[in-house]
Design an enzyme around this catalytic site. Structure first.
Site, mmCIF file in Angstrom:
data_model
loop_
_atom_site.group_PDB
_atom_site.id
_atom_site.type_symbol
_atom_site.label_atom_id
_atom_site.label_comp_id
_atom_site.label_asym_id
_atom_site.label_seq_id
_atom_site.Cartn_x
_atom_site.Cartn_y
_atom_site.Cartn_z
ATOM 1 N N HIS A 1 0.609 -1.235 -0.140
ATOM 2 C CA HIS A 1 0.012 -0.158 -0.241
ATOM 3 C C HIS A 1 0.706 1.283 0.032
ATOM 4 O O HIS A 1 0.323 2.466 -0.104
ATOM 5 C CB HIS A 1 -1.080 -0.093 1.184
ATOM 6 C CG HIS A 1 -0.198 0.266 2.479
ATOM 7 N ND1 HIS A 1 0.243 -0.706 3.079
ATOM 8 C CD2 HIS A 1 -0.158 1.462 3.126
ATOM 9 C CE1 HIS A 1 1.047 -0.095 4.242
ATOM 10 N NE2 HIS A 1 0.582 1.067 4.249
HETATM 11 C C1 UD1 Z 1 -2.112 5.351 6.192
HETATM 12 C C2 UD1 Z 1 -0.734 5.672 6.843
HETATM 13 C C3 UD1 Z 1 0.302 4.877 6.714
HETATM 14 C C4 UD1 Z 1 -0.115 3.538 7.222
HETATM 15 C C5 UD1 Z 1 -1.486 3.002 6.510
HETATM 16 C C6 UD1 Z 1 -1.876 1.910 6.822
HETATM 17 C C7 UD1 Z 1 -0.311 8.196 6.470
HETATM 18 C C8 UD1 Z 1 0.459 9.227 6.091
HETATM 19 N N1 UD1 Z 1 -0.323 7.210 6.213
HETATM 20 O O1 UD1 Z 1 -1.843 5.343 4.805
HETATM 21 O O2 UD1 Z 1 1.514 5.102 7.477
HETATM 22 O O3 UD1 Z 1 0.617 2.426 6.923
HETATM 23 O O4 UD1 Z 1 -2.374 4.103 6.729
HETATM 24 O O5 UD1 Z 1 -3.324 1.349 6.257
HETATM 25 O O6 UD1 Z 1 -1.066 8.624 7.738
HETATM 26 N N2 UD1 Z 1 -9.300 4.661 2.070
HETATM 27 C C9 UD1 Z 1 -10.424 4.114 1.962
HETATM 28 N N3 UD1 Z 1 -10.923 3.570 3.338
HETATM 29 C C10 UD1 Z 1 -10.310 3.871 4.440
HETATM 30 C C11 UD1 Z 1 -9.151 4.304 4.242
HETATM 31 C C12 UD1 Z 1 -8.582 4.739 3.245
HETATM 32 O O7 UD1 Z 1 -10.994 4.052 0.974
HETATM 33 O O8 UD1 Z 1 -10.880 3.542 5.468
HETATM 34 C C13 UD1 Z 1 -8.502 5.077 0.914
HETATM 35 C C14 UD1 Z 1 -8.929 6.474 0.325
HETATM 36 O O9 UD1 Z 1 -9.017 6.416 -0.966
HETATM 37 C C15 UD1 Z 1 -7.482 7.319 0.783
HETATM 38 C C16 UD1 Z 1 -6.558 6.100 0.484
HETATM 39 O O10 UD1 Z 1 -7.066 4.961 1.021
HETATM 40 O O11 UD1 Z 1 -7.313 8.410 -0.030
HETATM 41 C C17 UD1 Z 1 -5.444 6.345 1.551
HETATM 42 O O12 UD1 Z 1 -5.925 6.520 3.053
HETATM 43 P P1 UD1 Z 1 -4.798 7.383 3.817
HETATM 44 O O13 UD1 Z 1 -5.249 7.300 5.379
HETATM 45 O O14 UD1 Z 1 -4.687 8.735 3.104
HETATM 46 O O15 UD1 Z 1 -3.519 6.878 3.761
HETATM 47 P P2 UD1 Z 1 -3.126 5.370 3.712
HETATM 48 O O16 UD1 Z 1 -2.406 5.021 2.530
HETATM 49 O O17 UD1 Z 1 -4.189 4.360 4.178
#
Ligand code: UD1
Length: 366
Positions: free
Chosen positions: A211
């Site tokens: 991821h």
């Molecule tokens: C975040 C953390 C990362 C961690 C990861 C575990 C930061 C900078 N990064 O990254 O360190 O390893 O979580 O998962 O805080 N999304 C959904 N549903 C959710 C959550 C996310 O659809 O419940 C999608 C959205 O499109 C979002 C993308 O995932 O834009 C990324 O989510 P985000 O929380 O920004 O970062 P992660 O890549 O999950």
């Protein structure tokens, strides 16, 4: 004499890797009569499979407050947590705030609290990948610069903090709360019928997670990783629970073509642990999984060029393999031929890290 009022604390969690870290802390804090601890969920992760399932699996009670920030750019997400947590801090006036890990919610909660004069305890402090293109590295550096208590998981973290000029009395080497959770749930996880459900044999499959922006936000890199993983899958089934960020990248960059692996929705904590226990090897770009496989003695090939968790390499079962297909292929072959690295469990990864943290807070806040 009347009992003193309990000391008010606020614990903050926001994203999937935070929940297994906050769970043992909440249990220990709530077992102590000295503290009254509220939980704030920032809502950075909000899908049931990324959030609620962890509360259920780990027995975390519902958060007292949910800020519901959801997704957004880094600035937007960080700013929303800052904006929404400030009134909660002003209203509840905790004596201290507890944050874990390195996600955007960790940094934002820390910044809001410190600016209000509320000291912050950072659990899992001092880890450094020395790669400032990682958003987590920025979160780690900034959180540690202003937190009051820096609770570390390994010796290298303490050295990093000292090099950055953090006074030694703020640094506490306590072990790893994520391993507290793993050890507390291992036997339960082993009883789950997950292998049967997925048609897998123990030691006859690989487990994959992917991821990190560096791996999944670049079309060429993602396509070449998938091509190689499909090749491995023809020899050894590759189970791949797909993170929502990765799912979005597959839709955007690969026209929605899923890799020909054993793909699934993100799994709950216990089911994922069940799979790790009996995997022949784990392929991942996660931070925490490097630590969990080290404790389980399962070979881990980390699809990154650096790690902020060097003890998993020096003592554990972790090997950095980057993203070059030839290197990954040859490291997978090595594991298949030799069984892979056998390590030992790092110092203080013994299931009692949360108790050590609570003892320090009791001493310092009384
Ligand atoms: C975040 C953390 C990362 C961690 C990861 C575990 C930061 C900078 N990064 O990254 O360190 O390893 O979580 O998962 O805080 N999304 C959904 N549903 C959710 C959550 C996310 O659809 O419940 C999608 C959205 O499109 C979002 C993308 O995932 O834009 C990324 O989510 P985000 O929380 O920004 O970062 P992660 O890549 O999950």
């Amino acid at each position: 004499m009347a009992e003193a009022d309990p000391i008010q604390l606020l614990a903050v969690a926001g994203a999937r890797p935070n929940f297994m870290k906050i769970a043992p802390l909440l249990r220990e804090l709530r077992a102590s009569e000295r503290f009254r601890t509220r939980l704030v969920h920032t809502g950075q992760h909000y899908d049931a499979s990324m959030s609620q399932s962890f509360f259920d699996d780990l027995g975390i009670s519902a958060p007292d407050v949910n800020l519901e920030v959801k997704s957004g750019g880094h600035a937007e997400q960080t700013a929303e947590v800052l904006r929404r947590i400030e009134p909660v801090l002003i209203e509840t006036r905790p004596r201290a705030v507890i944050v874990v890990g390195d996600v955007n919610s960790t940094l934002a909660a820390t910044l809001a609290a410190v600016k209000l004069g509320i000291p912050v305890a950072h659990v899992e402090a001092g880890l450094r990948s020395f790669d400032r293109s990682m958003p987590e590295e920025i979160n780690r550096l900034l959180t540690d610069a202003i937190a009051e208590w820096l609770f570390t998981t390994e010796r290298a973290a303490e050295e990093n903090l000292r090099r950055e000029g953090i006074p030694p009395e703020r640094i506490h080497f306590v072990g790893n709360v994520m391993i507290d959770t793993l050890l507390a749930h291992l036997e339960r996880a082993k009883r789950l019928p997950t292998l049967e459900r997925l048609g897998l044999q123990p030691d006859r499959f690989a487990l994959l997670t992917l991821h990190r922006p560096s791996n999944v936000d670049d079309r060429a890199r993602l396509a070449s990783l998938f091509e190689l993983l499909e090749e491995i899958h023809r020899e050894l089934p590759v189970v791949f629970p797909v993170h929502p960020r990765t799912m979005a990248s597959i839709a955007r960059l690969l026209d929605g073509r899923m890799p020909a692996l054993l793909t699934s929705e993100p799994l709950g904590y216990l089911e994922f642990l069940r799979l790790m226990v009996d995997a022949k090897l784990v392929l991942t770009d996660s931070g925490g999984i490097q630590e969990e496989t080290t404790v389980l003695g399962v070979p881990c090939l980390t699809l990154r060029d650096s790690t902020e968790r060097p003890v998993t390499i020096s003592q554990g079962t972790n090997t950095l393999v980057g993203s070059d297909p030839a290197t990954i292929r040859s490291e997978v072959r090595k594991v298949l031929a030799t069984g892979g690295k056998r390590g030992r469990v790092p110092e203080l990864w013994d299931g009692h890290a949360a108790a050590r943290i609570v003892a320090v807070l009791e001493r310092d806040l009384s």
